[in-house]
Design a protein around this motif. Structure first.
Motif, short mmCIF file in Angstrom:
data_model
loop_
_atom_site.label_atom_id
_atom_site.label_comp_id
_atom_site.label_asym_id
_atom_site.label_seq_id
_atom_site.Cartn_x
_atom_site.Cartn_y
_atom_site.Cartn_z
N GLN A 158 -5.79 -2.14 7.67
CA GLN A 158 -5.09 -3.21 8.26
C GLN A 158 -4.00 -2.53 9.35
O GLN A 158 -3.47 -3.38 9.88
N GLY A 159 -4.15 -1.17 9.51
CA GLY A 159 -3.40 -0.60 10.35
C GLY A 159 -1.91 0.04 9.89
O GLY A 159 -1.14 0.33 10.95
N CYS A 160 -2.07 -0.15 8.84
CA CYS A 160 -0.54 0.69 8.26
C CYS A 160 -0.60 1.99 8.39
O CYS A 160 -1.67 2.60 8.02
N THR A 161 0.56 2.60 8.44
CA THR A 161 0.58 4.14 8.46
C THR A 161 0.82 4.45 7.06
O THR A 161 1.16 3.70 6.19
N ASN A 162 0.77 5.80 6.89
CA ASN A 162 1.20 6.38 5.66
C ASN A 162 2.46 6.01 5.02
O ASN A 162 2.61 5.31 3.68
N ARG A 163 3.42 5.90 5.96
CA ARG A 163 4.74 5.23 5.53
C ARG A 163 5.06 3.93 5.12
O ARG A 163 5.53 3.67 3.99
N GLU A 164 4.34 3.15 5.83
CA GLU A 164 4.16 1.61 5.77
C GLU A 164 3.51 1.44 4.45
O GLU A 164 3.78 0.50 3.46
N THR A 165 2.42 2.21 4.19
CA THR A 165 1.30 1.82 2.92
C THR A 165 2.54 2.40 1.94
O THR A 165 2.35 1.54 0.69
N ALA A 166 3.10 3.14 1.94
CA ALA A 166 3.98 3.88 0.73
C ALA A 166 5.07 2.88 0.13
O ALA A 166 5.10 2.50 -0.57
N GLY A 167 5.55 2.32 1.53
CA GLY A 167 6.49 1.24 1.00
C GLY A 167 6.04 -0.23 0.83
O GLY A 167 6.71 -0.57 -0.22
N ARG A 168 4.79 -0.69 0.71
CA ARG A 168 4.27 -1.61 0.38
C ARG A 168 3.81 -1.67 -1.06
O ARG A 168 4.12 -2.60 -1.79
N LEU A 169 3.46 -0.39 -1.25
CA LEU A 169 2.92 0.17 -2.83
C LEU A 169 3.84 0.42 -3.42
O LEU A 169 3.89 0.67 -4.82
N PHE A 170 5.25 0.66 -2.98
CA PHE A 170 6.38 1.38 -3.87
C PHE A 170 6.00 2.72 -4.41
O PHE A 170 6.32 2.94 -5.50
N ILE A 171 5.29 3.70 -3.56
CA ILE A 171 4.87 4.87 -3.78
C ILE A 171 5.61 5.73 -2.73
O ILE A 171 5.81 5.29 -1.70
N SER A 172 5.51 7.24 -3.08
CA SER A 172 5.79 8.06 -2.15
C SER A 172 4.90 8.30 -0.86
O SER A 172 3.54 8.02 -1.25
N GLU A 173 5.06 8.51 0.19
CA GLU A 173 4.22 9.20 1.05
C GLU A 173 3.28 10.23 0.71
O GLU A 173 2.01 10.22 1.18
N ALA A 174 3.72 11.17 0.12
CA ALA A 174 2.95 12.26 -0.61
C ALA A 174 1.96 11.81 -1.43
O ALA A 174 0.87 12.14 -1.28
#
Length: 208
Positions: A158-174
């Motif tokens: 859907q075009g999310c970056t790793n950071r945005e994905t992490a924020g939406r799933l409440f997990i870290s970028e790593a």
């Protein structure tokens, strides 16, 4: 006579194929198309027996065209005729419902025999393609993606970056990167775009 439609985005290729088949009284070419959308319209109009179809075309690609033909109930056999024999091309086309898959360097008489066989409903594969399919069948089953890996790939698609994905799933970028690496390994790819494409091809992600 076997009624044909030729679909290829290169006019020179269409001209060459039309000339080949016109010279043999077993075949008649009823129409041509330069992309998948045109192919659907021509097929609806002339009702061919066999469609010679390229895969990589503008507007609508070959695999999408095959799926659309099947969803419309078209009875024409689809014989893929392309330059590409990678797994990413062969397997989706066969799964979509192609009767056969040949490469454009196929000799003239072999192509004629393939069209006749496809008209009879027989599967026709070039040796290189047959080898790839056998390799796929012999390879061990791939481990399925986890629910979290699917969630990550869905957001990436859907075009999310790793950071945005992490924020939406409440997990870290790593953690996102770890899930992506695991998904790459399971899908047999090396990057985000290929992972998303493979997941779509395998029906793992919705197309909404």
């Amino acid at each position: 006579m076997i009624k044909l439609v030729i679909v290829d985005d290169h006019p020179v290729v269409r001209d060459g194929l039309r000339g080949m088949f016109a010279a043999d009284d077993r075949f008649t070419v009823l129409g041509e198309a330069g992309d998948g959308r045109e192919a659907l319209a021509v097929t609806d109009a002339v009702h061919p027996d066999v469609i010679l179809l390229d895969l990589r075309m503008p507007v609508m690609d070959g695999v999408t065209t095959i799926r659309e033909l099947r969803s419309r109930g078209a009875t024409a056999r689809v014989l893929v005729l392309t330059t590409y024999d990678t797994d990413g091309d062969v397997l989706p086309a066969i799964r979509a419902g192609a009767t056969g898959y040949l490469l454009k360097d196929t000799p003239r008489e072999d192509l004629f025999r393939a069209v006749v066989a496809a008209h009879r409903g027989e599967s026709v594969l070039s040796p290189a393609v047959a080898g790839r399919l056998m390799g796929e069948l012999r390879s061990p089953a791939k481990e399925p993606l986890s629910q979290r890996e699917l969630e990550v790939l869905t957001l990436i698609s859907q075009g999310c970056t790793n950071r945005e994905t992490a924020g939406r799933l409440f997990i870290s970028e790593a953690t996102v990167k770890t899930h992506l690496l695991h998904a790459y390994a399971k899908l047999g790819v090396r990057d985000r775009a290929s992972a998303v494409a493979a997941a779509f091809e395998q029906g793992l992600l919705g197309r909404d």
